[in-house]
Design a protein around this motif. Structure first.
Motif, PDB file in Angstrom:
ATOM      1  N   ASN A  52      70.168  42.921  76.530  1.00  0.00           N
ATOM      2  CA  ASN A  52      69.472  43.505  77.675  1.00  0.00           C
ATOM      3  C   ASN A  52      69.393  45.025  77.542  1.00  0.00           C
ATOM      4  O   ASN A  52      70.182  45.646  76.825  1.00  0.00           O
ATOM      5  CB  ASN A  52      70.205  43.152  78.974  1.00  0.00           C
ATOM      6  N   PHE A  53      68.439  45.623  78.225  1.00  0.00           N
ATOM      7  CA  PHE A  53      68.300  47.074  78.258  1.00  0.00           C
ATOM      8  C   PHE A  53      67.456  47.439  79.476  1.00  0.00           C
ATOM      9  O   PHE A  53      66.757  46.592  80.050  1.00  0.00           O
ATOM     10  CB  PHE A  53      67.627  47.602  76.982  1.00  0.00           C
ATOM     11  N   THR A  54      67.533  48.697  79.884  1.00  0.00           N
ATOM     12  CA  THR A  54      66.738  49.208  80.994  1.00  0.00           C
ATOM     13  C   THR A  54      66.141  50.551  80.608  1.00  0.00           C
ATOM     14  O   THR A  54      66.860  51.442  80.153  1.00  0.00           O
ATOM     15  CB  THR A  54      67.592  49.382  82.265  1.00  0.00           C
ATOM     16  N   GLN A  62      61.587  51.663  86.741  1.00  0.00           N
ATOM     17  CA  GLN A  62      62.696  51.186  85.923  1.00  0.00           C
ATOM     18  C   GLN A  62      62.484  49.702  85.620  1.00  0.00           C
ATOM     19  O   GLN A  62      62.266  48.892  86.532  1.00  0.00           O
ATOM     20  CB  GLN A  62      64.022  51.374  86.667  1.00  0.00           C
ATOM     21  N   SER A  64      63.954  46.355  83.253  1.00  0.00           N
ATOM     22  CA  SER A  64      64.982  45.780  82.380  1.00  0.00           C
ATOM     23  C   SER A  64      64.487  44.459  81.813  1.00  0.00           C
ATOM     24  O   SER A  64      63.669  43.769  82.441  1.00  0.00           O
ATOM     25  CB  SER A  64      66.291  45.549  83.139  1.00  0.00           C
TER      26      SER A  64
END
Length: 204
Positions: A52-54, A62, A64
């Motif tokens: 995962n990443f944002t 934003q 994710s």
């Protein structure tokens, strides 16, 4: 029991054992071959959970990867000032999504920048409009510090040159459970391959 009967029974037993072994092998192959069993055309990624990443998209939102759980996801890595391969990738993804029709809304599409300096929000918006992706993807930008961990998580090489960026060309297809399922490297893929894989993932 004479020796001829014993011999025939031995051969029959061996034949049955061979059939059983082959059946087990084929069953295991079906269980563990992942994408190939599902009929996906890209390289099988073995259903590993996608990191995962944002990051921030072209509209300042934003975004994710985790928020797309329940949808298949296209994940790619581009930069807006690329003269050839990145625009080609964007165009082919656009064609693939158009071919999905209404089902395109059920797919998450993420492009992660490989150019922290050149990919401003304005540049990402312009690139998005140029390739008709405003209704389809989130073009995620960031600083070197925020982008580098994402590149590393997906084995992406990205190195800025004087007027260009040398980077890995990659498309990951991630399933509804957030698992990496199919991979396309370079620009040799065809839009209908992506469309076909997405149709399969949408049905799962």
């Amino acid at each position: 029991m004479n020796w001829r009967l014993a011999s025939r029974l031995s051969v029959l037993t061996m034949a049955v054992l061979v059939i059983v072994v082959v059946t087990i092998a084929q069953t295991n192959k079906g269980l563990f071959s992942g994408a190939s069993t599902a009929g996906l055309q890209g390289s099988d990624l073995g259903r590993t959970m996608a990191p995962n990443f944002t990051l921030t998209d072209q509209n300042g939102t934003q975004v994710s990867l985790a928020q797309f759980k329940g949808k298949p996801v296209i994940l790619t890595f581009l930069y807006t000032h690329c003269p050839d391969q990145c625009p080609l990738t964007a165009e082919r993804l656009h064609t693939a999504l158009v071919a999905l029709g209404g089902d395109a809304a059920k797919v998450g599409v993420i492009a992660v920048s490989t150019d922290p300096k050149g990919d401003t929000m304005a540049a990402a918006q312009k690139f998005t409009l140029q390739h008709g992706m405003q209704d389809y993807w989130h073009y995620l930008t960031g600083t070197q510090d925020t982008l580098s961990p994402v590149w590393a998580s997906y084995n992406i090489y990205a190195q800025g040159q004087q007027q260009s960026v040398d980077h890995t060309l990659a498309i990951y297809l991630i399933d509804k459970q957030g698992r990496e399922r199919s991979f396309y490297g370079g620009t040799n893929f065809k839009p209908d391959q992506i469309t076909g894989d997405l149709k399969i993932l949408l049905k799962e």
